[in-house]
Design a protein around this motif. Structure first.
Motif, short mmCIF file in Angstrom:
data_model
loop_
_atom_site.label_atom_id
_atom_site.label_comp_id
_atom_site.label_asym_id
_atom_site.label_seq_id
_atom_site.Cartn_x
_atom_site.Cartn_y
_atom_site.Cartn_z
N TYR A 10 38.97 -39.90 58.73
CA TYR A 10 38.70 -38.82 57.78
C TYR A 10 37.30 -38.94 57.18
O TYR A 10 36.58 -37.93 57.04
CB TYR A 10 39.77 -38.85 56.67
CG TYR A 10 39.46 -37.93 55.51
CD1 TYR A 10 39.41 -36.54 55.68
CD2 TYR A 10 39.20 -38.46 54.25
CE1 TYR A 10 39.10 -35.71 54.62
CE2 TYR A 10 38.90 -37.62 53.18
CZ TYR A 10 38.85 -36.25 53.37
OH TYR A 10 38.55 -35.42 52.32
N LEU A 11 36.88 -40.14 56.80
CA LEU A 11 35.57 -40.34 56.19
C LEU A 11 34.48 -40.67 57.21
O LEU A 11 33.34 -40.91 56.82
CB LEU A 11 35.64 -41.46 55.14
CG LEU A 11 36.49 -41.18 53.89
CD1 LEU A 11 36.47 -42.39 52.96
CD2 LEU A 11 35.98 -39.94 53.15
N PRO A 69 43.60 -34.28 54.29
CA PRO A 69 44.86 -34.19 55.04
C PRO A 69 45.74 -35.41 54.83
O PRO A 69 45.34 -36.54 55.13
CB PRO A 69 44.40 -34.08 56.49
CG PRO A 69 43.02 -34.66 56.51
CD PRO A 69 42.43 -34.38 55.17
N VAL A 70 46.94 -35.20 54.32
CA VAL A 70 47.86 -36.29 54.04
C VAL A 70 48.27 -36.95 55.36
O VAL A 70 48.59 -36.28 56.34
CB VAL A 70 49.10 -35.78 53.28
CG1 VAL A 70 50.11 -36.91 53.07
CG2 VAL A 70 48.68 -35.18 51.95
N PHE A 81 32.73 -35.92 52.18
CA PHE A 81 31.72 -36.29 53.18
C PHE A 81 30.33 -36.38 52.55
O PHE A 81 29.50 -37.20 52.97
CB PHE A 81 31.75 -35.32 54.37
CG PHE A 81 30.96 -34.06 54.19
CD1 PHE A 81 29.65 -33.96 54.66
CD2 PHE A 81 31.52 -32.96 53.55
CE1 PHE A 81 28.94 -32.79 54.49
CE2 PHE A 81 30.80 -31.79 53.39
CZ PHE A 81 29.51 -31.70 53.85
N LEU A 82 30.07 -35.56 51.51
CA LEU A 82 28.78 -35.66 50.82
C LEU A 82 28.73 -36.89 49.92
O LEU A 82 27.70 -37.57 49.83
CB LEU A 82 28.52 -34.40 50.00
CG LEU A 82 28.23 -33.12 50.80
CD1 LEU A 82 27.98 -31.95 49.85
CD2 LEU A 82 27.01 -33.31 51.72
N ILE A 100 39.31 -41.61 44.52
CA ILE A 100 39.95 -40.30 44.51
C ILE A 100 39.30 -39.44 45.59
O ILE A 100 38.08 -39.26 45.61
CB ILE A 100 39.80 -39.63 43.13
CG1 ILE A 100 40.29 -40.58 42.03
CG2 ILE A 100 40.57 -38.32 43.10
CD1 ILE A 100 41.72 -41.02 42.18
N LEU A 101 40.14 -38.88 46.47
CA LEU A 101 39.67 -38.06 47.58
C LEU A 101 39.82 -36.58 47.24
O LEU A 101 40.40 -36.20 46.21
CB LEU A 101 40.46 -38.40 48.83
CG LEU A 101 40.43 -39.89 49.26
CD1 LEU A 101 41.38 -40.13 50.42
CD2 LEU A 101 39.02 -40.32 49.61
N ASP A 102 39.27 -35.74 48.12
CA ASP A 102 39.38 -34.29 47.92
C ASP A 102 40.84 -33.87 47.85
O ASP A 102 41.71 -34.44 48.54
CB ASP A 102 38.71 -33.55 49.08
CG ASP A 102 37.19 -33.64 49.01
OD1 ASP A 102 36.67 -34.07 47.97
OD2 ASP A 102 36.54 -33.29 50.02
#
Length: 797
Positions: free
Chosen positions: A150-151, A142-143, A243-244, A136-138
């Motif tokens: 992104y990561l 961005p879709v 990112f954390l 599960i991402l934030d």
């Protein structure tokens, strides 16, 4: 310790590639054990938004999702993940994507439903983080964005081997400091906090204000804990940004709770261990004190730890809630229901922490850092930084009336003198004063020139800098050991008398026979001890480093076997090892030589057929060692009672009936337990007993008369050993028999049942005359008579 190159760039500006960073760190004394990508290769995986989720009409465990991949159309995806929900941002592998493990994604049909791709779990992308279900991402991810971009997955990870004296390097900041000293461009602090948050700053000797909550350090504990910060913060983050979370994974940690994860990230970043208590569970405030007899801590690992009076604890009115610098307790732990925390950032003296974790069978990241030494000025600064980041991540509020920093007598900065002549003498080369000052300054030391060198003040994070030799080492490693001058040896070569000790001679013999010397731990596990010496009375350690190092060794064989197994598992097909070291019993120590062989008897070559080592290969090596004592008769006698050796392939070595060693094949049960697919053979010799034997060699003039060889084949009952026959012949022979050697053994149909045949080569030579055939025949008959006296032995026809 694992280091992300991208994370390292937060602290440091450099243009080096990863290989150059690894080279500089290794040459600077921090070994790089491994380099690996942060994520395995994959492509065509994007961030997707789940628009709707419906049940699959033909399968209870599958659901059908409509997802937006950012290309303007909705895709139908069949998914079995239990945590799939509408509104999520998740990774989507598009048709044509290739995932780790050569898994190719195509449009497919699952139980009658069309699936245009695959929603991915972390493990399916090679990003295993201990979670289950979809990654599960934030919610703001961005879709349509490429997941690797992104990561920031195009990163590399270094695994570092940090030595115990370098506790300062157990963080990204610490490694960055070393790289800066080794020539990186700019060191800066990305965690500097501009917003100021005020709370009470007190001397630790002040009496706390009594009430429903207070923070204090008992007088007896103030030396062990000279700095303690406890901030009461209302509100906690519900989730860390992607990112954390990804940084935490690259550090080798699994996610536990957003607050705990955040504190772990700060510890890996700065080297300062932190802890969070659920504020609502604390009764009457916190007190740093020594444990009391009989107190028990309900530790986070699920065990109840029996505390001892020399253990520092954090306690509230009900008792201990944490073992200081080591582990927290379950009663005050942060959970999903936590709404307020007490953030702890402290400095504990290394001597107050050392040994306690091992005594309780614990191994934690915090204990590892405190035992080696943490920067004693760092705790309040890091607490301020954590508070600032929490305010960025969630709605939180510092309860200033319940927040305190208590400070006592911090360690004094160490002043060290460095003499220039001493530096140059030890390092073997001259150094310009400006170079030395620059090197030490970049390491964080304050330098003041004096008449014969410099006066340096060690920074608060370098607990290992105490004496002049430490600074010389720093100059050497930072300037570069590869820059040290190379000189040809200078001196007169002349013959010297052979006065080598027996230990040196034994080493040379084994090295010449292709053995490699190893040094293993003097401590082994109780299980390994029982494998080889089940009734050993060797001392047990009161404070072992681990269960694998719990007792003093009563034999060198366990360490040799572990080394053999380590090498065998790494495709080494020919292993010959030896060790010279002490073994221990309750009342004495003994110096022992031990060795083992395994695998191929010889290196592969065209001239002979490959075969594995056997008992006689080892016996030949042992006989070569014993040849150092030519005046002593060594007897090899069958041994069937040794616990660790194969009953049919073992012998003890005797001198006048006293055992001085042993050799044989490893017992098959042990070989199977250690995953050895071939027989291993071990020996040992008692060096102290050998030292008492006569060792001198004496030259004897060569006989001018010819030597004669005669062969004698004997038929011997199976119950008579070859060694007994050989000993009888040697005892009966006169001085003209120079050598008796067994050169053949036969057992087959042409011999009576229950017998075997040995063929002996006899070399006869007199020093006074040429031997006649009658002389030779007399010697043969004398020896034949002698062997018949030990059993029904006959000449073979």
């Amino acid at each position: 310790m694992r280091i992300s190159i991208q994370w390292l760039r937060d602290w440091l500006d450099f243009s080096w590639n990863t290989e150059e960073i690894a080279r500089r760190l290794t040459m600077g004394g921090i070994e790089v054990e491994a380099m690996e990508p942060a994520a395995p290769p994959f492509h065509s995986v994007v961030v997707a938004a789940v628009q709707s989720v419906a049940a699959h009409p033909e399968a209870d465990k599958l659901r059908i999702a409509q997802v937006d991949a950012g290309d303007g159309t909705l895709r139908t995806i069949v998914c079995g993940a239990a945590n799939l929900a509408e509104g999520q941002r998740v990774p989507l592998a598009l048709p044509g994507a290739e995932l780790p493990g050569n898994k190719k994604i195509a449009i497919s049909e699952l139980r009658g439903a069309r699936s245009e791709g695959m929603l991915c779990a972390a493990g399916e992308l090679g990003l295993e983080d201990g979670s289950s279900g979809l990654l599960i991402l934030d919610a703001e991810a961005p879709v349509g964005a490429d997941l690797r971009t992104y990561l920031h997955l195009d990163d590399e990870i270094l695994t570092l081997g940090i030595t115990p004296n370098r506790g300062d390097a157990l963080s990204i900041k610490g490694v960055a400091r070393d790289l800066y000293a080794l020539g990186a461009q700019q060191l800066h602090d990305p965690r500097a906090v501009t917003q100021d948050h005020e709370w009470s700053q007190q001397d630790s000797t002040q009496e706390p204000v009594q009430g429903d909550y207070s923070v204090s350090i008992e007088a007896e504990a103030r030396t062990a804990c000279p700095s303690y910060t406890a901030l009461w913060i209302d509100g906690v983050p519900n989730r860390l940004p992607d990112f954390l979370r990804e940084r935490l994974r690259r550090a080798g940690q699994r996610s536990i709770h957003p607050m705990v994860d955040l504190l772990n990230l700060w510890m890996f970043d700065t080297g300062q261990p932190l802890h969070a208590f659920d504020a609502d569970t604390i009764q009457g405030g916190l007190c740093v004190r020594w444990a009391r007899t009989g107190e028990v801590l309900d530790a986070l690992d699920g065990r109840d730890l029996n505390l001892e009076p020399d253990m520092l604890v954090i306690a509230d009115a009900q008792g201990p809630v944490a073992l200081a610098g080591i582990i927290g307790g379950r009663r005050s732990s942060v959970t999903a229901q936590t709404r307020s925390i007490i953030l702890e950032a402290a400095f504990f003296q290394p001597k107050a922490i050392q040994g306690r974790a091992r005594r309780l069978g614990l191994q934690t990241d915090a204990a590892m850092r405190y035992e080696r030494g943490v920067d004693f000025n760092l705790a309040p600064q890091v607490a301020r930084g954590v508070l600032a980041q929490m305010m960025e991540l969630a709605t939180v509020q510092l309860r200033a009336s319940h927040s305190f920093t208590l400070k006592g007598q911090l360690p004094a900065s160490v002043e060290i003198s460095l003499r220039q002549k001493r530096l140059e003498r030890v390092m073997g080369m001259p150094y310009a004063a400006a170079v030395v000052e620059q090197l030490l300054t970049r390491l964080g030391l304050q330098i003041r020139p004096v008449q014969d060198g410099w006066q340096a003040t060690a920074p608060s994070h370098r607990f290992d800098l105490r004496i002049e030799a430490d600074l010389i080492e720093e100059v050497g490693r930072i300037y570069g050991y590869d820059h040290l001058p190379a000189h040809r040896p200078r001196g007169l070569l002349q013959a010297v008398p052979d006065n080598q000790s027996s230990s040196q001679q034994l080493r040379h013999i084994l090295q010449a026979r292709d053995y490699h010397e190893v040094i293993t731990y003097s401590f082994i596990s109780q299980e390994a001890q029982d494998d080889f010496q089940p009734n050993a009375d060797a001392p047990a350690l009161l404070n072992p480093l681990s269960a694998d190092l719990a007792v003093m060794r009563a034999s060198l064989w366990p360490g040799l076997l572990q080394t053999l197994q380590f090498n065998a598992k790494r495709q080494q097909d020919r292993i010959r090892l030896f060790e010279m070291g002490r073994i221990f019993s309750a009342d004495r120590q003994s110096m022992i030589l031990a060795g083992c062989i395994w695998g191929a008897a010889d290196r592969e070559n065209w001239a002979q057929t490959a075969r594995d080592v056997d008992f006689f290969d080892l016996k030949g090596d042992v006989a070569a060692i014993l040849a150092l004592w030519p005046q002593t008769h060594f007897e090899f006698q069958t041994l069937s009672t040794e616990h660790a050796l194969h009953p049919g392939q073992a012998a003890e070595i005797l001198v006048e009936g006293c055992r001085i060693g042993m050799l044989g094949a490893l017992h098959p049960t042990l070989a199977a337990r250690y995953d050895l697919d071939k027989s291993a053979f071990f020996f040992y010799l008692d060096i102290e007993m050998l030292e008492h034997l006569q060792k001198g060699r004496h030259f004897t003039a060569l006989s001018p008369y010819p030597a004669l060889r005669r062969d004698m084949a004997l038929v011997i009952p199976d119950n008579i050993e070859a060694g007994a026959v050989l000993a009888a012949m040697q005892q009966a022979a006169s001085a003209v028999v120079q050598e008796i050697r067994i050169f053949d053994r036969y057992q087959g149909e042409s011999l009576p049942a229950g017998t075997y045949s040995l063929a002996f080569a006899l070399i006869l030579q007199d020093r006074e005359r040429t031997l006649t055939e009658a002389d030779v025949q007399m010697e043969l008959e004398r020896m034949l008579t002698a062997v018949k006296q030990i059993g029904s032995i006959e000449l073979r026809a």
